[in-house]
Design a protein around this motif. Structure first.
Motif, PDB file in Angstrom:
ATOM      1  N   HIS A 167       0.812  -1.215   0.000  1.00  0.00           N
ATOM      2  CA  HIS A 167       0.000   0.000   0.000  1.00  0.00           C
ATOM      3  C   HIS A 167       0.852   1.274   0.000  1.00  0.00           C
ATOM      4  O   HIS A 167       0.350   2.355   0.326  1.00  0.00           O
ATOM      5  N   ALA A 168       2.124   1.153  -0.377  1.00  0.00           N
ATOM      6  CA  ALA A 168       3.032   2.305  -0.311  1.00  0.00           C
ATOM      7  C   ALA A 168       2.525   3.503  -1.108  1.00  0.00           C
ATOM      8  O   ALA A 168       2.758   4.653  -0.728  1.00  0.00           O
ATOM      9  N   SER A 169       1.802   3.255  -2.193  1.00  0.00           N
ATOM     10  CA  SER A 169       1.302   4.375  -3.016  1.00  0.00           C
ATOM     11  C   SER A 169       0.415   5.310  -2.212  1.00  0.00           C
ATOM     12  O   SER A 169       0.333   6.509  -2.509  1.00  0.00           O
ATOM     13  N   LYS A 170      -0.257   4.787  -1.203  1.00  0.00           N
ATOM     14  CA  LYS A 170      -1.187   5.596  -0.420  1.00  0.00           C
ATOM     15  C   LYS A 170      -0.469   6.547   0.536  1.00  0.00           C
ATOM     16  O   LYS A 170      -1.110   7.367   1.198  1.00  0.00           O
ATOM     17  N   LEU A 171       0.860   6.448   0.580  1.00  0.00           N
ATOM     18  CA  LEU A 171       1.622   7.406   1.378  1.00  0.00           C
ATOM     19  C   LEU A 171       1.536   8.817   0.791  1.00  0.00           C
ATOM     20  O   LEU A 171       1.821   9.796   1.475  1.00  0.00           O
ATOM     21  N   ARG A 172       1.129   8.927  -0.455  1.00  0.00           N
ATOM     22  CA  ARG A 172       1.072  10.253  -1.104  1.00  0.00           C
ATOM     23  C   ARG A 172       0.145  11.208  -0.353  1.00  0.00           C
ATOM     24  O   ARG A 172       0.361  12.422  -0.375  1.00  0.00           O
ATOM     25  N   VAL A 187      11.034  11.789  -1.903  1.00  0.00           N
ATOM     26  CA  VAL A 187       9.943  10.870  -1.564  1.00  0.00           C
ATOM     27  C   VAL A 187       9.090  10.585  -2.794  1.00  0.00           C
ATOM     28  O   VAL A 187       8.754   9.423  -3.089  1.00  0.00           O
ATOM     29  N   SER A 188       8.758  11.618  -3.539  1.00  0.00           N
ATOM     30  CA  SER A 188       7.945  11.439  -4.748  1.00  0.00           C
ATOM     31  C   SER A 188       8.659  10.559  -5.771  1.00  0.00           C
ATOM     32  O   SER A 188       8.029   9.724  -6.442  1.00  0.00           O
ATOM     33  N   TYR A 189       9.969  10.732  -5.875  1.00  0.00           N
ATOM     34  CA  TYR A 189      10.763   9.929  -6.818  1.00  0.00           C
ATOM     35  C   TYR A 189      10.634   8.435  -6.506  1.00  0.00           C
ATOM     36  O   TYR A 189      10.380   7.613  -7.407  1.00  0.00           O
ATOM     37  N   PHE A 190      10.794   8.069  -5.230  1.00  0.00           N
ATOM     38  CA  PHE A 190      10.750   6.646  -4.876  1.00  0.00           C
ATOM     39  C   PHE A 190       9.329   6.087  -4.922  1.00  0.00           C
ATOM     40  O   PHE A 190       9.133   4.912  -5.252  1.00  0.00           O
ATOM     41  N   LEU A 191       8.341   6.903  -4.626  1.00  0.00           N
ATOM     42  CA  LEU A 191       6.961   6.434  -4.766  1.00  0.00           C
ATOM     43  C   LEU A 191       6.596   6.249  -6.244  1.00  0.00           C
ATOM     44  O   LEU A 191       5.862   5.313  -6.595  1.00  0.00           O
ATOM     45  N   ASP A 192       7.127   7.099  -7.105  1.00  0.00           N
ATOM     46  CA  ASP A 192       6.914   6.927  -8.553  1.00  0.00           C
ATOM     47  C   ASP A 192       7.547   5.619  -9.028  1.00  0.00           C
ATOM     48  O   ASP A 192       6.959   4.887  -9.837  1.00  0.00           O
ATOM     49  N   ARG A 193       8.744   5.342  -8.540  1.00  0.00           N
ATOM     50  CA  ARG A 193       9.411   4.082  -8.902  1.00  0.00           C
ATOM     51  C   ARG A 193       8.583   2.886  -8.433  1.00  0.00           C
ATOM     52  O   ARG A 193       8.453   1.886  -9.148  1.00  0.00           O
ATOM     53  N   PHE A 194       8.030   2.988  -7.225  1.00  0.00           N
ATOM     54  CA  PHE A 194       7.194   1.900  -6.705  1.00  0.00           C
ATOM     55  C   PHE A 194       5.994   1.670  -7.618  1.00  0.00           C
ATOM     56  O   PHE A 194       5.689   0.539  -7.997  1.00  0.00           O
ATOM     57  N   ILE A 244       8.183 -11.065  -0.537  1.00  0.00           N
ATOM     58  CA  ILE A 244       9.327 -10.182  -0.759  1.00  0.00           C
ATOM     59  C   ILE A 244       9.154  -8.855  -0.015  1.00  0.00           C
ATOM     60  O   ILE A 244      10.132  -8.202   0.340  1.00  0.00           O
ATOM     61  N   ASN A 245       7.907  -8.439   0.250  1.00  0.00           N
ATOM     62  CA  ASN A 245       7.684  -7.242   1.079  1.00  0.00           C
ATOM     63  C   ASN A 245       8.198  -7.481   2.494  1.00  0.00           C
ATOM     64  O   ASN A 245       8.810  -6.607   3.111  1.00  0.00           O
ATOM     65  N   ASP A 246       7.915  -8.663   3.016  1.00  0.00           N
ATOM     66  CA  ASP A 246       8.349  -9.038   4.364  1.00  0.00           C
ATOM     67  C   ASP A 246       9.868  -8.998   4.460  1.00  0.00           C
ATOM     68  O   ASP A 246      10.434  -8.472   5.429  1.00  0.00           O
ATOM     69  N   LEU A 247      10.532  -9.512   3.450  1.00  0.00           N
ATOM     70  CA  LEU A 247      11.997  -9.519   3.430  1.00  0.00           C
ATOM     71  C   LEU A 247      12.555  -8.098   3.300  1.00  0.00           C
ATOM     72  O   LEU A 247      13.510  -7.722   3.995  1.00  0.00           O
ATOM     73  N   ALA A 248      11.965  -7.290   2.431  1.00  0.00           N
ATOM     74  CA  ALA A 248      12.420  -5.905   2.254  1.00  0.00           C
ATOM     75  C   ALA A 248      12.265  -5.110   3.547  1.00  0.00           C
ATOM     76  O   ALA A 248      13.104  -4.267   3.891  1.00  0.00           O
ATOM     77  N   THR A 249      11.186  -5.385   4.276  1.00  0.00           N
ATOM     78  CA  THR A 249      10.938  -4.701   5.552  1.00  0.00           C
ATOM     79  C   THR A 249      12.024  -5.020   6.566  1.00  0.00           C
ATOM     80  O   THR A 249      12.412  -4.161   7.368  1.00  0.00           O
ATOM     81  N   THR A 250      12.536  -6.240   6.517  1.00  0.00           N
ATOM     82  CA  THR A 250      13.635  -6.629   7.406  1.00  0.00           C
ATOM     83  C   THR A 250      14.945  -5.989   6.978  1.00  0.00           C
ATOM     84  O   THR A 250      15.710  -5.484   7.807  1.00  0.00           O
ATOM     85  N   ILE A 251      15.220  -5.997   5.691  1.00  0.00           N
ATOM     86  CA  ILE A 251      16.512  -5.501   5.197  1.00  0.00           C
ATOM     87  C   ILE A 251      16.648  -3.986   5.361  1.00  0.00           C
ATOM     88  O   ILE A 251      17.713  -3.485   5.751  1.00  0.00           O
ATOM     89  N   ALA A 252      15.587  -3.237   5.077  1.00  0.00           N
ATOM     90  CA  ALA A 252      15.674  -1.770   4.978  1.00  0.00           C
ATOM     91  C   ALA A 252      16.372  -1.104   6.163  1.00  0.00           C
ATOM     92  O   ALA A 252      17.347  -0.364   5.968  1.00  0.00           O
ATOM     93  N   PRO A 253      15.918  -1.309   7.421  1.00  0.00           N
ATOM     94  CA  PRO A 253      16.571  -0.594   8.517  1.00  0.00           C
ATOM     95  C   PRO A 253      17.996  -1.073   8.800  1.00  0.00           C
ATOM     96  O   PRO A 253      18.778  -0.345   9.417  1.00  0.00           O
ATOM     97  N   MET A 254      18.353  -2.268   8.330  1.00  0.00           N
ATOM     98  CA  MET A 254      19.695  -2.792   8.564  1.00  0.00           C
ATOM     99  C   MET A 254      20.742  -2.091   7.699  1.00  0.00           C
ATOM    100  O   MET A 254      21.942  -2.194   7.971  1.00  0.00           O
ATOM    101  N   ILE A 285      12.531  -6.579  -7.959  1.00  0.00           N
ATOM    102  CA  ILE A 285      11.876  -5.409  -7.353  1.00  0.00           C
ATOM    103  C   ILE A 285      12.356  -5.160  -5.914  1.00  0.00           C
ATOM    104  O   ILE A 285      11.838  -4.259  -5.255  1.00  0.00           O
ATOM    105  N   LEU A 286      13.337  -5.931  -5.458  1.00  0.00           N
ATOM    106  CA  LEU A 286      13.773  -5.788  -4.064  1.00  0.00           C
ATOM    107  C   LEU A 286      14.327  -4.391  -3.782  1.00  0.00           C
ATOM    108  O   LEU A 286      14.044  -3.797  -2.738  1.00  0.00           O
ATOM    109  N   TYR A 287      15.104  -3.846  -4.716  1.00  0.00           N
ATOM    110  CA  TYR A 287      15.655  -2.493  -4.518  1.00  0.00           C
ATOM    111  C   TYR A 287      14.530  -1.484  -4.300  1.00  0.00           C
ATOM    112  O   TYR A 287      14.569  -0.666  -3.365  1.00  0.00           O
ATOM    113  N   ASP A 288      13.513  -1.530  -5.164  1.00  0.00           N
ATOM    114  CA  ASP A 288      12.420  -0.558  -5.062  1.00  0.00           C
ATOM    115  C   ASP A 288      11.601  -0.764  -3.789  1.00  0.00           C
ATOM    116  O   ASP A 288      11.092   0.201  -3.212  1.00  0.00           O
TER     117      ASP A 288
END
Length: 307
Positions: A167-172, A187-194, A244-254, A285-288
């Motif tokens: 639901h990341a798009s709804k952050l707008r 922020v807009s750049y990365f949401l556009d990529r998503f 893959i969302n679950d995995l990205a959520t773990t990796i991001a803050p690390m 899509i892991l980077y995004d």
């Protein structure tokens, strides 16, 4: 349940006194002992130590919390205990009424769900960006959680959670709270990529109920072995979403404060991939997704300063 998490973050946390909670624990669970307040973003938590030395966590939910979502979390813990009993998750304590969730009322008339779990001992992971001992074990432990939960479902599982990356798009809708122009543009750049790279693939990728917040704040490690995970806590963001969302959520803050973020991500990926092989489309899509999670943390923090 539209953007359910937003409602909770805007609702005042419970404010029961220690004496009130002692009385509730005794009447409903037959527990007596010393109470110690624990930190919580949106609920009210206490650790109780009984005269026999047993320890439990008393969790009083925010009045905006749907009891069905708590029911999902508790049933998931019980499912994990059956499927992979060596995974270090809390156990559910049933009340004298035979209930996993009790309803209590505050002095202002608000109703709150109450549950009690066993207290897990262990140390918080060291806040040291140069310590890599935990990375591969985190990936492996997350994969074990995924495998333990893959046969689990609950009717409420697909509720709309603000912290769910799909639901990341709804952050707008929260972008007006970001006043710095450069920050807003990033922020807009990365949401556009998503929207461009991730959204079209969501229906095609593996999904199930996941922990969705497997990060150092929700992990306990052995006192004498910082690479051994001895506790997994806080299933409050559990939802049905992409693996893959679950995995990205773990990796991001690390990745924060690391000189070699790619190396850090790779270590976590290796631990995960050995048990749950990552599909090519997921890896693309892991980077995004990682970028979207870091963006999400930033946007929600900016919004919360205005509440």
């Amino acid at each position: 349940h539209d953007l359910y998490q937003g409602d909770i973050l805007e609702t005042q946390s419970p404010s029961f006194t220690i004496e009130q909670v002692k009385d509730i624990a005794n009447k409903l669970y037959g527990l007596t002992g010393k109470l110690f307040p624990l930190a919580s973003e949106r609920d009210q938590n206490f650790r109780i130590t009984t005269e026999t030395g047993d320890q439990f966590v008393i969790k009083i939910a925010n009045s905006a919390e749907d009891p069905a979502i708590i029911d999902m979390q508790l049933k998931a813990l019980e499912h994990i205990a059956i499927v992979d009993p060596k995974l270090p998750v809390p156990e559910v304590l049933y009340s004298r009424n035979g209930l996993a969730i009790e309803q209590i009322q505050a002095e202002n008339g608000a109703n709150h769900s109450l549950r009690i779990l066993t207290y897990l001992s262990g140390a918080s992971p060291k806040d040291d960006p140069t310590d890599l001992a935990l990375l591969r074990p985190m990936g492996a432990c997350l994969a074990r959680l995924v495998l333990a939960l893959r046969g689990f479902f609950h009717p409420i599982a697909n509720y709309e959670l603000l912290w769910d990356l799909k639901h990341a798009s709804k952050l707008r809708q929260y972008l007006p709270h970001i006043t710095d122009a450069n920050h807003h543009e990033l922020v807009s750049y990365f949401l556009d990529r998503f929207d461009r790279n991730v959204l079209p693939l969501i229906p095609k990728l593996r999904a199930q109920i996941v922990h969705n917040d497997f990060v150092p704040d929700n992990i306990l490690v052995a006192e004498n072995d910082p690479g051994r995970i001895v506790g997994i806590i806080d299933f409050g963001d559990m939802t049905h979403t992409l693996l893959i969302n679950d995995l990205a959520t773990t990796i991001a803050p690390m990745l924060l404060e690391h000189a070699d973020p790619v190396g850090v991500a790779a270590e976590i990926l290796v631990g995960y991939h050995e048990l749950v092989p990552i599909e090519e489309a997921e890896l693309r899509i892991l980077y995004d997704l990682i970028a979207a999670r870091l963006t999400m943390l930033n946007v929600i923090a900016s919004w919360r300063t205005t509440i």
